[in-house]
Design a protein around this motif. Structure first.
Motif, PDB file in Angstrom:
ATOM      1  N   ALA A 178       4.011  -3.953   7.254  1.00  0.00           N
ATOM      2  CA  ALA A 178       5.145  -3.015   7.354  1.00  0.00           C
ATOM      3  C   ALA A 178       6.177  -3.299   6.266  1.00  0.00           C
ATOM      4  O   ALA A 178       6.705  -2.363   5.658  1.00  0.00           O
ATOM      5  CB  ALA A 178       5.781  -3.113   8.734  1.00  0.00           C
ATOM      6  N   VAL A 235       4.736  -2.106   2.881  1.00  0.00           N
ATOM      7  CA  VAL A 235       4.804  -0.641   2.770  1.00  0.00           C
ATOM      8  C   VAL A 235       6.225  -0.204   2.485  1.00  0.00           C
ATOM      9  O   VAL A 235       6.469   0.679   1.646  1.00  0.00           O
ATOM     10  CB  VAL A 235       4.262   0.023   4.057  1.00  0.00           C
ATOM     11  N   ALA A 282       7.330   1.739   7.990  1.00  0.00           N
ATOM     12  CA  ALA A 282       6.069   1.968   8.696  1.00  0.00           C
ATOM     13  C   ALA A 282       6.261   1.636  10.173  1.00  0.00           C
ATOM     14  O   ALA A 282       6.075   0.510  10.609  1.00  0.00           O
ATOM     15  CB  ALA A 282       4.968   1.122   8.082  1.00  0.00           C
ATOM     16  N   ARG A 283       6.657   2.655  10.937  1.00  0.00           N
ATOM     17  CA  ARG A 283       6.938   2.434  12.357  1.00  0.00           C
ATOM     18  C   ARG A 283       5.709   2.039  13.151  1.00  0.00           C
ATOM     19  O   ARG A 283       5.811   1.270  14.103  1.00  0.00           O
ATOM     20  CB  ARG A 283       7.565   3.678  12.969  1.00  0.00           C
ATOM     21  N   SER A 284       4.554   2.563  12.776  1.00  0.00           N
ATOM     22  CA  SER A 284       3.352   2.265  13.555  1.00  0.00           C
ATOM     23  C   SER A 284       3.012   0.777  13.468  1.00  0.00           C
ATOM     24  O   SER A 284       2.678   0.150  14.476  1.00  0.00           O
ATOM     25  CB  SER A 284       2.174   3.110  13.074  1.00  0.00           C
ATOM     26  N   TYR A 285       3.089   0.207  12.278  1.00  0.00           N
ATOM     27  CA  TYR A 285       2.818  -1.224  12.146  1.00  0.00           C
ATOM     28  C   TYR A 285       3.876  -2.056  12.861  1.00  0.00           C
ATOM     29  O   TYR A 285       3.571  -3.080  13.471  1.00  0.00           O
ATOM     30  CB  TYR A 285       2.753  -1.632  10.674  1.00  0.00           C
TER      31      TYR A 285
END
Length: 73
Positions: free
Chosen positions: A37, A40, A48-51
């Motif tokens: 994250a 990125v 990178a919110r998902s990570y």
């Protein structure tokens, strides 16, 4: 005759070591997710919110697994 509690001791030890392995694995996954994250964010400027969410959930699960290992004696 054998004591029924004598069979519980190896199972408790196995559960404790399994919880330690799972907890350490989750914390390792947390470190990897936050590193990705951050990389990125540095390269693109987009967070990178998902990570970060996977890292946060993994950190909580790892902490709970290590708490279980410490309490399971």
């Amino acid at each position: 005759m054998t004591d029924p509690a004598s069979y519980a001791k190896p199972v408790a030890i196995a559960i404790r070591y399994f919880a330690i392995v799972v907890g350490c694995g989750c914390l390792l996954l947390t470190a990897a997710c936050f590193a990705i994250a951050c990389q990125v964010f540095i390269q693109t400027g987009v967070f990178a919110r998902s990570y970060a969410m996977v890292g946060l959930i993994s950190a909580v699960l790892g902490y709970l697994a290590l708490m279980l290992a410490r309490a399971w004696r």
